[in-house]
Write an enzyme that holds these catalytic residues in place. Structure first.
Site, PDB file in Angstrom:
ATOM      1  N   GLU A 254     -50.768 105.874 -83.364  1.00 29.29           N
ATOM      2  CA  GLU A 254     -51.355 107.097 -83.927  1.00 29.29           C
ATOM      3  C   GLU A 254     -52.841 106.845 -84.004  1.00 29.29           C
ATOM      4  OE1 GLU A 254     -49.610 109.626 -84.544  1.00 29.29           O
ATOM      5  OE2 GLU A 254     -47.569 108.885 -84.784  1.00 29.29           O
ATOM      6  N   CYS A 293     -56.786 111.712 -90.436  1.00 33.29           N
ATOM      7  CA  CYS A 293     -56.540 111.766 -89.001  1.00 33.29           C
ATOM      8  C   CYS A 293     -56.288 113.204 -88.558  1.00 33.29           C
ATOM      9  CB  CYS A 293     -55.343 110.892 -88.653  1.00 33.29           C
ATOM     10  SG  CYS A 293     -53.884 111.282 -89.604  1.00 33.29           S
TER      11      CYS A 293
HETATM   12  P1  NAP Z   1     -59.159 100.387 -87.043  1.00 35.58           P
HETATM   13  O1  NAP Z   1     -60.450  99.715 -87.279  1.00 35.58           O
HETATM   14  O2  NAP Z   1     -58.755 100.653 -85.665  1.00 35.58           O
HETATM   15  O3  NAP Z   1     -58.081  99.492 -87.781  1.00 35.58           O
HETATM   16  C1  NAP Z   1     -56.731  99.879 -87.847  1.00 35.58           C
HETATM   17  C2  NAP Z   1     -55.874  98.681 -88.250  1.00 35.58           C
HETATM   18  O4  NAP Z   1     -55.829  97.742 -87.194  1.00 35.58           O
HETATM   19  C3  NAP Z   1     -56.406  97.929 -89.461  1.00 35.58           C
HETATM   20  O5  NAP Z   1     -55.312  97.573 -90.269  1.00 35.58           O
HETATM   21  C4  NAP Z   1     -57.042  96.717 -88.822  1.00 35.58           C
HETATM   22  O6  NAP Z   1     -57.108  95.624 -89.695  1.00 35.58           O
HETATM   23  C5  NAP Z   1     -56.040  96.458 -87.723  1.00 35.58           C
HETATM   24  N1  NAP Z   1     -56.502  95.550 -86.673  1.00 35.58           N
HETATM   25  C6  NAP Z   1     -57.698  95.479 -86.093  1.00 35.58           C
HETATM   26  N2  NAP Z   1     -57.693  94.514 -85.149  1.00 35.58           N
HETATM   27  C7  NAP Z   1     -56.454  93.971 -85.147  1.00 35.58           C
HETATM   28  C8  NAP Z   1     -55.829  92.920 -84.420  1.00 35.58           C
HETATM   29  N3  NAP Z   1     -56.471  92.248 -83.490  1.00 35.58           N
HETATM   30  N4  NAP Z   1     -54.550  92.627 -84.673  1.00 35.58           N
HETATM   31  C9  NAP Z   1     -53.866  93.287 -85.624  1.00 35.58           C
HETATM   32  N5  NAP Z   1     -54.413  94.289 -86.365  1.00 35.58           N
HETATM   33  C10 NAP Z   1     -55.692  94.626 -86.118  1.00 35.58           C
HETATM   34  O7  NAP Z   1     -59.068 101.786 -87.794  1.00 35.58           O
HETATM   35  P2  NAP Z   1     -59.546 102.152 -89.261  1.00 35.58           P
HETATM   36  O8  NAP Z   1     -61.043 102.076 -89.255  1.00 35.58           O
HETATM   37  O9  NAP Z   1     -58.801 101.384 -90.281  1.00 35.58           O
HETATM   38  O10 NAP Z   1     -59.067 103.658 -89.379  1.00 35.58           O
HETATM   39  C11 NAP Z   1     -59.847 104.750 -88.954  1.00 35.58           C
HETATM   40  C12 NAP Z   1     -59.310 105.337 -87.693  1.00 35.58           C
HETATM   41  O11 NAP Z   1     -57.924 105.546 -87.796  1.00 35.58           O
HETATM   42  C13 NAP Z   1     -59.896 106.684 -87.357  1.00 35.58           C
HETATM   43  O12 NAP Z   1     -60.327 106.670 -86.035  1.00 35.58           O
HETATM   44  C14 NAP Z   1     -58.736 107.662 -87.525  1.00 35.58           C
HETATM   45  O13 NAP Z   1     -58.769 108.772 -86.680  1.00 35.58           O
HETATM   46  C15 NAP Z   1     -57.563 106.819 -87.279  1.00 35.58           C
HETATM   47  N6  NAP Z   1     -56.376 107.306 -87.987  1.00 35.58           N
HETATM   48  C16 NAP Z   1     -55.367 107.870 -87.290  1.00 35.58           C
HETATM   49  C17 NAP Z   1     -54.242 108.340 -87.953  1.00 35.58           C
HETATM   50  C18 NAP Z   1     -53.074 108.986 -87.210  1.00 35.58           C
HETATM   51  O14 NAP Z   1     -52.047 109.215 -87.794  1.00 35.58           O
HETATM   52  N7  NAP Z   1     -53.241 109.271 -85.954  1.00 35.58           N
HETATM   53  C19 NAP Z   1     -54.139 108.200 -89.321  1.00 35.58           C
HETATM   54  C20 NAP Z   1     -55.188 107.615 -90.001  1.00 35.58           C
HETATM   55  C21 NAP Z   1     -56.295 107.166 -89.321  1.00 35.58           C
HETATM   56  P3  NAP Z   1     -58.488  95.236 -90.435  1.00 35.58           P
HETATM   57  O15 NAP Z   1     -58.772  96.301 -91.400  1.00 35.58           O
HETATM   58  O16 NAP Z   1     -58.155  93.945 -91.086  1.00 35.58           O
HETATM   59  O17 NAP Z   1     -59.523  95.121 -89.382  1.00 35.58           O
END
Ligand code: NAP
Length: 682
Positions: A254, A293
């Site tokens: 997502e 999101c």
């Molecule tokens: P993100 O930076 O992509 O991080 C998402 C998750 O991935 C975090 O828990 C992060 O952990 C983890 N992660 C990063 N690198 C990883 C790795 N190598 N191995 C395992 N896990 C890893 O996103 P965010 O900044 O938290 O969220 C914002 C984004 O999410 C926005 O772009 C938004 O549109 C999107 N979003 C989408 C939805 C949906 O349902 N489609 C819902 C909510 C948000 P760390 O925090 O420890 O880096």
């Protein structure tokens, strides 16, 4: 405070100092988080070998009741969660969506248990007849995957993000490891502490990683499921992990989504729909400070209404007071942290190059009850893009904050084209009172969207809004939105189960599925099934009734009683060029007469008959035909007592096979009865 991880049945502190996590309003440090030293491989094995087997032994009903107890328990603790949630910059409403929305998901999935049998597995759909003689058939069963669900979540919904996912895998019978985004993991940790303290989940059903989960995918195996919610860039990087391909592990993504909302051409200023549109866009820009999101990023407006929308929206945005969410009158809080402010600023600067800023500023913000320089505050920002087919940044760049762009369109086809330029979105909405227009838009845009809300005055009062994914509906979207699907009622649960085609004789498949399959060996007994309590009935038990020869008088009498004088029943001279050779008995008469044959009238454990399913009249019955009934226990569905005083009972489905003197079926139906239990205690 150093957050702890919950691994292998214990709260464990990670090694080293960890990453600092901050109060989004004051900028003060709240906690540190580190997962260093955790052995992800061991954690996954623990889930597979300790949590999984315990959950798989439980039936859907038991798992559902477990979710309900957990939901009730967490509701009781919610005040504590709200106080932690304020530290993430969330207002009371934002926190309500996150906390009570999340708990609501537990309740919704708990209720979903009633759509599943009280079994550890699920039998799906109809049988497939695979042989002429009927001795070889096929069916599908779904059993829980014997792995672990790894949930990697985004920072914006630290509670909902976890609960909407674990509700589903737990109902399916699969354990989970949750990895919240580090920046707001202190709130997830607070909730997991309560979940573990409740003792409601079996050991090994839930583990938590606060801090980095880098490397976790190195340990996945073919029975695991990975879900990811976050940015497209992280998602794409994880999705190509070789282990996922080697082990064929489902990866549900997502990602970010440039959702749009369309103002219908009929919804001019002065209509209820125009006001609804303005209200919805403002809400979706500012709830959770735009860190949703599903937020509306692109505001599609008929070209002649751009100015009206800009003015009306500007007025509403001006009323959106920003500041410390715990201060009276504050409507919008802060972003989750300074890093997020930096990221949104960068994206706004990109967008500014190709479109005009018409509301808000990156440099100036008034806040209530807080120091704007210390907290992660940002003003709502509204752009207008007058050339959206050429200046395409608004369709590509997601500023994950209170940022939207007004985009003019000419005619519904153009609106559809622009909606599709998001390259796949979680949700879009159209606000119109014109159902034909709504249909045209839905048919044109649906393939590129996971959910579409059609909003107008008829449904506005009860509408759950553009931004709210609902537990019983699919959440996810194609293309850029990640191509994933989650929640969605029964569909979501099936994502955590393996569908297996089973083939064999009807008798064998009856024994495996606990559902009688036509052609299975009947079990005969001298006691009528209506004399038996729920526990005493066996699937496959068959009662052969006495017989009745249908007469013309039966047909005439039934026509008089029912008032159904259809020519084929009543007029033997009218049958030329029909498929009938004689006056034909009413199908409903055959079923009624069948009831007369199979019902045991004396008072007994059967409480009532509450319906009929899958009734078919398959062969005409003429006067002189002799009918009998094979009455077979098809399926038993356990029921829970609603209160102490309630009668303990279950649903028994009986297959009614009405056959004629040459043994051919003339009518078939399934009747639903409610049958008292011998044991009245549960
Ligand atoms: P993100 O930076 O992509 O991080 C998402 C998750 O991935 C975090 O828990 C992060 O952990 C983890 N992660 C990063 N690198 C990883 C790795 N190598 N191995 C395992 N896990 C890893 O996103 P965010 O900044 O938290 O969220 C914002 C984004 O999410 C926005 O772009 C938004 O549109 C999107 N979003 C989408 C939805 C949906 O349902 N489609 C819902 C909510 C948000 P760390 O925090 O420890 O880096």
């Amino acid at each position: 405070m150093k957050l702890k991880n919950y691994a292998l049945g214990q709260w464990v502190e990670g090694e080293g100092d960890g990453k600092s996590l901050f109060n989004a309003i004051t900028g003060d440090q709240v906690a540190t988080a580190t997962s260093k030293g955790l052995d992800f491989g061991e954690m996954m094995d623990y889930a597979r070998t300790v949590g999984g087997p315990k959950l798989r032994k439980m039936t859907f009903h038991e798992r559902g009741r477990m979710l309900k107890s957990l939901a009730l328990y967490l509701m009781d603790k919610k005040a504590g969660f709200y106080s932690v949630s304020y530290l993430t910059g969330a207002t009371k409403i934002d926190s309500w969506i996150d906390i009570e929305g999340g708990i609501g998901n537990l309740f919704a999935n708990a209720s979903l248990r009633k759509q599943f049998p009280n079994e550890t597995f699920y039998t799906e759909g109809e049988i497939a007849p695979l042989s002429k003689g009927g001795s070889f058939i096929g069916h599908h069963i779904l059993t829980p995957k014997q792995g672990v669900a790894i949930h990697i979540n985004a920072f914006n919904f630290p509670v909902w993000g976890m609960l909407e996912k674990i509700a589903v895998n737990l109902l399916a019978g699969v354990p989970a490891i949750v990895k919240p985004a580090t920046v707001t993991s202190f709130l997830t940790e607070a909730v997991v502490r309560e979940i573990i303290a409740s003792g409601i989940l079996p050991e090994g059903a839930l583990q938590l990683i606060c801090g980095s989960a880098n490397g976790i995918l190195d340990h996945v195996t073919n029975q695991d499921v990975v879900t990811f919610t976050g940015s497209a860039s992280t998602g794409k990087m994880l999705k190509v992990h070789p282990r996922l391909t080697e082990e064929s592990v489902p990866f549900n993504m997502e990602a970010d989504s440039l959702n749009c909302s369309v103002l219908g051409e009929d919804a001019i200023p002065g209509t209820a729909e125009f006001d609804l549109f303005i209200k919805e866009v403002q809400k979706e820009m500012t709830v959770k400070a735009g860190q949703k999101c599903t937020a509306i990023r692109r505001v599609l407006v008929p070209h002649n209404l751009v100015e009206d929308v800009q003015i009306a929206l500007g007025k509403r945005l001006a009323k959106t007071t920003i500041g410390d969410p715990q201060q009276e009158g504050v409507r919008m809080g802060a972003l989750a942290g300074k890093d997020q402010v930096e990221e949104v600023t960068e994206k706004v600067n990109i967008l500014s190059k190709t479109q005009e800023l018409v509301y808000g500023s990156l440099d100036k913000i008034d806040v209530i009850g807080a120091d704007a320089s210390k907290g992660a505050f940002i003003s709502p920002i509204l752009f207008v893009n007058n050339d959206p087919f050429n200046n395409t940044d608004c369709h590509n760049v997601e500023a994950f904050g209170p940022v939207s762009t007004i985009i003019p369109y000419k005619g519904i086809d153009e609106a559809i084209e622009l909606a599709k330029m998001g390259k796949g979105s979680l949700v879009c909405s159209i606000v119109t009172a014109n159902d034909q227009l709504a249909k045209e838009f839905v048919m044109g845009a649906a393939a590129l969207h996971g959910r579409i809300l059609i909003l107008n005055a008829d449904c506005a009062k009860e509408s759950t809004g553009h931004g709210s994914p609902m537990p019983l509906l699919t959440h996810g979207g194609p293309g850029r939105a990640g191509g994933g699907e989650e929640m969605g009622g029964m569909r979501g649960v099936k994502h955590y189960m393996q569908r297996t085609a089973i083939q064999g004789s009807p008798t064998t498949l009856t024994a495996i599925t606990n559902q009688y399959q036509v052609g299975g060996k009947p079990i005969e007994d001298v006691v009528h099934p209506f004399r038996k309590h729920f526990e005493e009935l066996q699937v496959g038990e068959t009662w052969i009734t006495h017989k009745h020869t249908v007469t013309e008088a039966d047909i005439t009498n039934f026509a008089n009683v029912s008032g159904d004088n259809f020519y084929a029943h009543m007029d033997v001279t009218s049958l030329d060029e029909t498929i009938f050779e004689d006056r034909v008995a009413h199908g409903y008469f055959i079923l009624s007469k069948a009831a007369g044959l199979f019902v045991e009238p004396k008072k007994g454990p059967v409480l009532l008959n509450y319906g009929l399913e899958e009734a078919r009249f398959v062969k005409p019955v003429y006067p002189g035909t002799t009918i009998g009934v094979k009455f077979t226990v098809k399926q038993k569905i356990d029921q829970e007592k609603r209160s102490e005083e309630d009668i303990a009972k279950g649903i028994v489905k009986f297959l009614v096979d009405v056959y004629d003197q040459i043994g051919e079926t003339v009518a078939v139906a399934t009747i639903l009865t409610m049958v008292k239990k011998l044991d009245q205690s549960s």
